[in-house]
Design a protein around this motif. Structure first.
Motif, PDB file in Angstrom:
ATOM      1  N   THR A   1      65.926  -5.942  37.048  1.00  0.00           N
ATOM      2  CA  THR A   1      64.868  -6.405  36.142  1.00  0.00           C
ATOM      3  C   THR A   1      65.015  -5.742  34.770  1.00  0.00           C
ATOM      4  O   THR A   1      65.752  -4.779  34.611  1.00  0.00           O
ATOM      5  N   SER A  81      62.965 -10.943  35.349  1.00  0.00           N
ATOM      6  CA  SER A  81      64.350 -11.079  35.792  1.00  0.00           C
ATOM      7  C   SER A  81      65.231 -11.617  34.666  1.00  0.00           C
ATOM      8  O   SER A  81      64.969 -12.696  34.135  1.00  0.00           O
ATOM      9  N   PHE A  83      68.083 -12.767  35.058  1.00  0.00           N
ATOM     10  CA  PHE A  83      68.925 -13.846  35.593  1.00  0.00           C
ATOM     11  C   PHE A  83      68.226 -15.203  35.507  1.00  0.00           C
ATOM     12  O   PHE A  83      68.818 -16.239  35.765  1.00  0.00           O
ATOM     13  N   ASP A  84      66.957 -15.166  35.172  1.00  0.00           N
ATOM     14  CA  ASP A  84      66.201 -16.397  34.970  1.00  0.00           C
ATOM     15  C   ASP A  84      66.005 -16.607  33.469  1.00  0.00           C
ATOM     16  O   ASP A  84      64.945 -16.339  32.933  1.00  0.00           O
ATOM     17  N   GLN A  85      67.066 -17.082  32.809  1.00  0.00           N
ATOM     18  CA  GLN A  85      67.005 -17.255  31.350  1.00  0.00           C
ATOM     19  C   GLN A  85      65.888 -18.222  30.932  1.00  0.00           C
ATOM     20  O   GLN A  85      65.133 -17.925  29.996  1.00  0.00           O
ATOM     21  N   PRO A  86      65.750 -19.374  31.624  1.00  0.00           N
ATOM     22  CA  PRO A  86      64.640 -20.274  31.236  1.00  0.00           C
ATOM     23  C   PRO A  86      63.287 -19.586  31.364  1.00  0.00           C
ATOM     24  O   PRO A  86      62.402 -19.791  30.530  1.00  0.00           O
ATOM     25  N   GLY A  87      63.132 -18.743  32.395  1.00  0.00           N
ATOM     26  CA  GLY A  87      61.863 -18.038  32.582  1.00  0.00           C
ATOM     27  C   GLY A  87      61.599 -17.054  31.451  1.00  0.00           C
ATOM     28  O   GLY A  87      60.482 -16.968  30.922  1.00  0.00           O
ATOM     29  N   ARG A  90      60.780 -19.006  28.326  1.00  0.00           N
ATOM     30  CA  ARG A  90      59.419 -19.565  28.416  1.00  0.00           C
ATOM     31  C   ARG A  90      58.388 -18.480  28.071  1.00  0.00           C
ATOM     32  O   ARG A  90      57.464 -18.716  27.301  1.00  0.00           O
ATOM     33  N   SER A 113      66.403 -13.195  23.321  1.00  0.00           N
ATOM     34  CA  SER A 113      66.924 -14.225  24.228  1.00  0.00           C
ATOM     35  C   SER A 113      68.421 -13.991  24.474  1.00  0.00           C
ATOM     36  O   SER A 113      68.895 -14.003  25.623  1.00  0.00           O
ATOM     37  N   THR A 116      69.224 -10.602  26.353  1.00  0.00           N
ATOM     38  CA  THR A 116      68.910 -10.723  27.779  1.00  0.00           C
ATOM     39  C   THR A 116      70.077 -11.361  28.530  1.00  0.00           C
ATOM     40  O   THR A 116      70.498 -10.872  29.587  1.00  0.00           O
ATOM     41  N   SER A 339      67.673 -21.275  25.823  1.00  0.00           N
ATOM     42  CA  SER A 339      67.270 -22.408  26.677  1.00  0.00           C
ATOM     43  C   SER A 339      66.949 -23.646  25.863  1.00  0.00           C
ATOM     44  O   SER A 339      67.283 -24.767  26.253  1.00  0.00           O
TER      45      SER A 339
END
Ligand code: PGA
Ligand code: ZN
Length: 422
Positions: A1, A81, A83-87, A90, A113, A116, A339
Motif C-alpha cells: 500500500t 493500493s 496496483f489499482d491505478q483507476p482507483g 478516481r 498519478s 504511483t 487513467s
C-alpha cells in the motif's frame, strides 16, 4: 500500500518550476515522476497551478501545487493500493472536485498519478513501467515523429508553423527508424550551415532558421531527407503541427501567416495541407472548419486534434460525432491522470481513430510517455528532435525497451501509415 507521498518544486527544460512527486510503498518501493508544461497550451486544458507570487520565478512558482501534494493528496492516499491505478486516479479526482483540476492543480495530480504507477512498477515488475502497465496486452514500439525544425511559439523569428516533423515509417525496427531520423537531422544541419543560416535550436531541439516562408521550411526538410539517402513520401513522411490556434486572428476572423504575409480563411489554409499528418490545422473552436477539413482530407491525411481535443473525452466525443479530425494527440498533463489519458485513447480507438503520444515543449528527464506509448500500443510518439537531453531521454528509453523486448519488439511504422496512404 501507499505509505508516503512527497511533493517538491523542480525545474523543466525552460528553467520554469514544475512539480515532482515521490510515492513510497509499504514494501519500500519508490516511484518518482516529474510533469511537463506547454507553451502553446489549448484553452480547454486542465489547469496548471502556478503561485502567481511575482517575487518568485516571476509568478510561475509551484509551491501551492507542491503543498497540495504534501498536505491534501498525501493524507488521502495513505493505505491505498498502488496496483489499482483507476482507483487511485478516481480518488485524486474526487479530492480535486472540479472538471478542470483547478481544485488541486493538474500538475500536482498528474505528478502523483505517474509516481504511483512507477512505484507499483518497481514493486511488481522490477521497475519496468511499460511491463507493469501492459499486463497481457499487445505492445509495440511507436513511430517517432521527430520535430527537426521548430517555429511558432517554440522559436522566435522562425516559421509560423510550429513543428516540422519527419516520420520514418518504412522500417522494420524502431532503432533503424530512429537512426534515419537522426541522420536526417544531421543532414538538415549541414544544409542550413552551407546556406549561411544560424544553427540555434528551439524549445524542442529542432533548428530554428529564419526562412522566407513556411513552404521553404518544408522544402529544406525534404532536401534533408534526400541528402540523408532516404525516400521522402515512402520511407519517411513529413508531419506538421500547425498549432493554428496561435495563428488565429480573432478580430479579423482569419488566420495570419507572418512569413508569407498572408491572411487566409479556413478553406484557403486547408488548401495548403497535403501532408501525411497535420496536427491542429485549424483553431480550437472552429468545429465546423474541422468537419469540412476532415471531409476534404480525412481519407488520406491523419488530422490530429491537440488544442481541439485536449485529451478530454468530452471534447473527443464531440470530435467523433462531428467527424472533426481522425486522430488524437495524448498529453497526460492536459487531463491530469494516467487513467483519463487511457480513457481518451480507448474512446479514439473504438471510433477507428489513430493516436499520438506526446511530450510538451517544456519537458523534463521523466520518460513516462515512452513507456505509455509502448504499453498502450499507441502506434506513434512525438517527443522532439534528437537533441536536448530531455527529448533524447525518451528516445533512449525506447531503445532500451526495444532491447528488452528482443525478438518480440514490433515496430508500428507500416501498420500506422498503411491506413493513411501517402
Ligand atoms: P506545447 O507544444 O507543449 O507548447 O503545447 C506541443 C504541441 O503543441 O503539440
Ligand atoms: Zn500541438
Amino acid at each position: 500500500t501507499i505509505a508516503s507521498v512527497v511533493g517538491r518544486e523542480a525545474l523543466d527544460s525552460r528553467g520554469n518550476p514544475t512539480v515532482e512527486a515521490e510515492v513510497t510503498l509499504s514494501d519500500g518501493s519508490v516511484g518518482l515522476a516529474l510533469v511537463p508544461s506547454g507553451a502553446s497550451t489549448g484553452s480547454y486544458e486542465a489547469l496548471e497551478l502556478r503561485d502567481g507570487d511575482r517575487s518568485r520565478f516571476g509568478g510561475s512558482g509551484t509551491l501551492t501545487a507542491v503543498a497540495n501534494v504534501n498536505d491534501r493528496i498525501g493524507p488521502a492516499l495513505m493505505g491505498a493500493s498502488p496496483f489499482d491505478q483507476p482507483g487511485v486516479d478516481r480518488l485524486l479526482n474526487e479530492l480535486d472536485g472540479t472538471d478542470d483540476k483547478s481544485g488541486l492543480g493538474a500538475n500536482a495530480v498528474l505528478a502523483v498519478s505517474m509516481a504511483t504507477a512507477r512505484a507499483a512498477a518497481v514493486s511488481a515488475a522490477g521497475g519496468s513501467l511499460w511491463r507493469h502497465l501492459a499486463g497481457d496486452g499487445q505492445v509495440s514500439l511507436p513511430v517517432p515523429l521527430l520535430n527537426i525544425l521548430n517555429g511558432g511559439r517554440h522559436a522566435s523569428n522562425s516559421a509560423d508553423v510550429q513543428e516540422f516533423m519527419v516520420a520514418p515509417v518504412g522500417f522494420d525496427r524502431f532503432s533503424d527508424a530512429l537512426r534515419a531520423g537522426v541522420e536526417i537531422y544531421q543532414a538538415l544541419k549541414s544544409i542550413l550551415r552551407s546556406g549561411g543560416h544560424n544553427l540555434n535550436v528551439g524549445d524542442e531541439g529542432g533548428f530554428a532558421p529564419t526562412l522566407p516562408s513556411n513552404r521553404d521550411a518544408i522544402e529544406v526538410v525534404l532536401q534533408a531527407i534526400e541528402a540523408a539517402g532516404y525516400r521522402p513520401g515512402e520511407q519517411v513522411h513529413i508531419a506538421l503541427d500547425v498549432a493554428a490556434s496561435e495563428l488565429w486572428d480573432a478580430d479579423a476572423s482569419n488566420y495570419h501567416l507572418e512569413r508569407e504575409g498572408l491572411s487566409l480563411d479556413a478553406g484557403e489554409l486547408v488548401d495548403l495541407y497535403a501532408r501525411c499528418s497535420i496536427e491542429d490545422g485549424l483553431f480550437e473552436d472552429d468545429w465546423a472548419g474541422w468537419s469540412t477539413m476532415t471531409q476534404r482530407l480525412g481519407d488520406s491525411v491523419q488530422l490530429v486534434g491537440d488544442d481541439l481535443l485536449v485529451t478530454n473525452i468530452g471534447r473527443l466525443q464531440r470530435g467523433i460525432d462531428d467527424r472533426a479530425g481522425n486522430a488524437i494527440l495524448l498529453k497526460p498533463n492536459q487531463i491530469g491522470t494516467l487513467s483519463e489519458t487511457a480513457a481518451a485513447l480507448d474512446m479514439a480507438r473504438d471510433a477507428g481513430w489513430t493516436a499520438v503520444m506526446s511530450h510538451r515543449s517544456g519537458e523534463t528527464e521523466d520518460t513516462t510517455i515512452a513507456d505509455l506509448a509502448v504499453a498502450w500500443n499507441v502506434g506513434q510518439i512525438k517527443t522532439g528532435a534528437p537533441a536536448r537531453s530531455e527529448r533524447v531521454a525518451k528516445y533512449n528509453r525506447l531503445l532500451r525497451i526495444e532491447a528488452e523486448l528482443g525478438n518480440a519488439a514490433r515496430y508500428s511504422g507500416k501498420e500506422v501509415y498503411g491506413r493513411l496512404g501517402s
